[in-house]
Design an enzyme around this catalytic site. Structure first.
Site, PDB file in Angstrom:
ATOM      1  N   THR A  81      -0.761  -8.812 100.253  1.00  0.00           N
ATOM      2  CA  THR A  81      -1.373  -9.186 101.525  1.00  0.00           C
ATOM      3  C   THR A  81      -2.172 -10.475 101.307  1.00  0.00           C
ATOM      4  OG1 THR A  81      -3.206  -7.672 101.036  1.00  0.00           O
ATOM      5  CG2 THR A  81      -1.469  -6.863 102.481  1.00  0.00           C
ATOM      6  N   VAL A 116      -5.084 -12.133 102.427  1.00  0.00           N
ATOM      7  CA  VAL A 116      -6.509 -12.254 102.128  1.00  0.00           C
ATOM      8  C   VAL A 116      -6.831 -11.628 100.768  1.00  0.00           C
ATOM      9  CG1 VAL A 116      -8.845 -11.643 102.873  1.00  0.00           C
ATOM     10  CG2 VAL A 116      -7.128 -12.325 104.564  1.00  0.00           C
ATOM     11  N   CYS A 117      -6.256 -10.468 100.494  1.00  0.00           N
ATOM     12  CA  CYS A 117      -6.504  -9.789  99.225  1.00  0.00           C
ATOM     13  C   CYS A 117      -6.085 -10.650  98.036  1.00  0.00           C
ATOM     14  CB  CYS A 117      -5.747  -8.459  99.185  1.00  0.00           C
ATOM     15  SG  CYS A 117      -6.201  -7.304 100.476  1.00  0.00           S
ATOM     16  N   THR A 118      -4.981 -11.356  98.181  1.00  0.00           N
ATOM     17  CA  THR A 118      -4.503 -12.188  97.083  1.00  0.00           C
ATOM     18  C   THR A 118      -5.524 -13.266  96.740  1.00  0.00           C
ATOM     19  OG1 THR A 118      -2.222 -11.781  97.794  1.00  0.00           O
ATOM     20  CG2 THR A 118      -2.581 -13.620  96.297  1.00  0.00           C
ATOM     21  N   LEU A 147      -8.634 -11.462  94.914  1.00  0.00           N
ATOM     22  CA  LEU A 147      -8.445 -11.066  93.524  1.00  0.00           C
ATOM     23  C   LEU A 147      -8.303 -12.263  92.596  1.00  0.00           C
ATOM     24  CD1 LEU A 147      -7.945  -8.305  95.028  1.00  0.00           C
ATOM     25  CD2 LEU A 147      -6.617  -7.685  93.014  1.00  0.00           C
TER      26      LEU A 147
END
Length: 222
Positions: A43, A45-47, A50
């Protein structure tokens, strides 16, 4: 299920992660921990989040903070996704994801920590099960929850603020102080109201009285 509050003992659990199986309390040991959830692998935003955490990992290590992520996907998915995190991260700095990511496909840990999304009808998997919101728990070496942050799935987190909170917790634990609005590491702090003026003067000889109930001091050299 009891509601988790500041000061609650962080629930223990066993889980599979990208670093292998863990028992959470045992894995945490005597370190502080940042446990964070993200809605799902692959996804956008998550990328970015992290990748940012990967860049900041030395900052966490220097503060004796272990980092561990969680999403509702499985370990194989996590490992495949890490390649994308590294690709995005490498656009700004060398990137290596050197912290574990928990697999929670059955939502057991997500329910235990009340991480599931109850408002965004689009934040669900193919079976209609909710994904997690963006949650952060800061947990101290005694396994007590010291801070909780909750972001909706659509909003990326501000990890400068997370680091500021960690610095404030470390500072207030070490000294009998509090931190004022917008405090950053190195700024003056507020002397705890429980200290008498005499006690405060012994600990902080150069403190300043701003108001009868507001005393501030520098911690330079302490």
């Amino acid at each position: 299920m009891p509601t988790l509050r500041l000061g609650s003992i962080a629930p223990d659990f066993e889980a599979d992660t990208t670093d292998g199986p863990i028992k959470f309390h045992q894995w945490a040991g005597t370190s502080w921990v940042m446990l964070f959830s993200h809605p799902g692998d692959f996804t956008p935003v998550c990328t970015t989040e992290l990748a940012d955490i990967s860049h900041r990992l030395p900052e966490f290590v220097s503060r004796n903070v272990k980092v561990i992520g969680l999403s509702t996907d499985n370990v194989q998915s996590h490992n495949e996704w890490i390649e994308d995190i590294i690709e995005i991260g490498n656009k700004t700095a060398p990137t290596c994801v050197e912290y574990p990511i928990i697999a929670d496909p059955d939502r057991d840990i997500s329910r235990l920590y009340d991480m599931l999304d109850e408002q965004d009808e689009t934040n669900v998997d193919e079976e209609g099960l909710p994904y997690t919101i963006r949650t952060i728990f800061i947990i101290d070496p005694l396994k007590k929850i010291r801070a909780m942050l909750h972001y909706p799935a659509s909003v990326g987190r501000d990890f400068d603020e997370v680091m500021r909170i960690i610095d404030a917790l470390l500072t207030t634990d070490k000294h009998q102080v509090m931190t004022p609005s917008n405090w950053k590491k190195g700024d003056d702090v507020v002397i705890h109201p429980s200290l008498s003026n005499e006690e405060a003067r012994k600990l902080f000889p150069s403190y300043t009285t701003q108001l009868p109930y507001l005393r501030t001091t520098s911690l330079n050299g302490q």
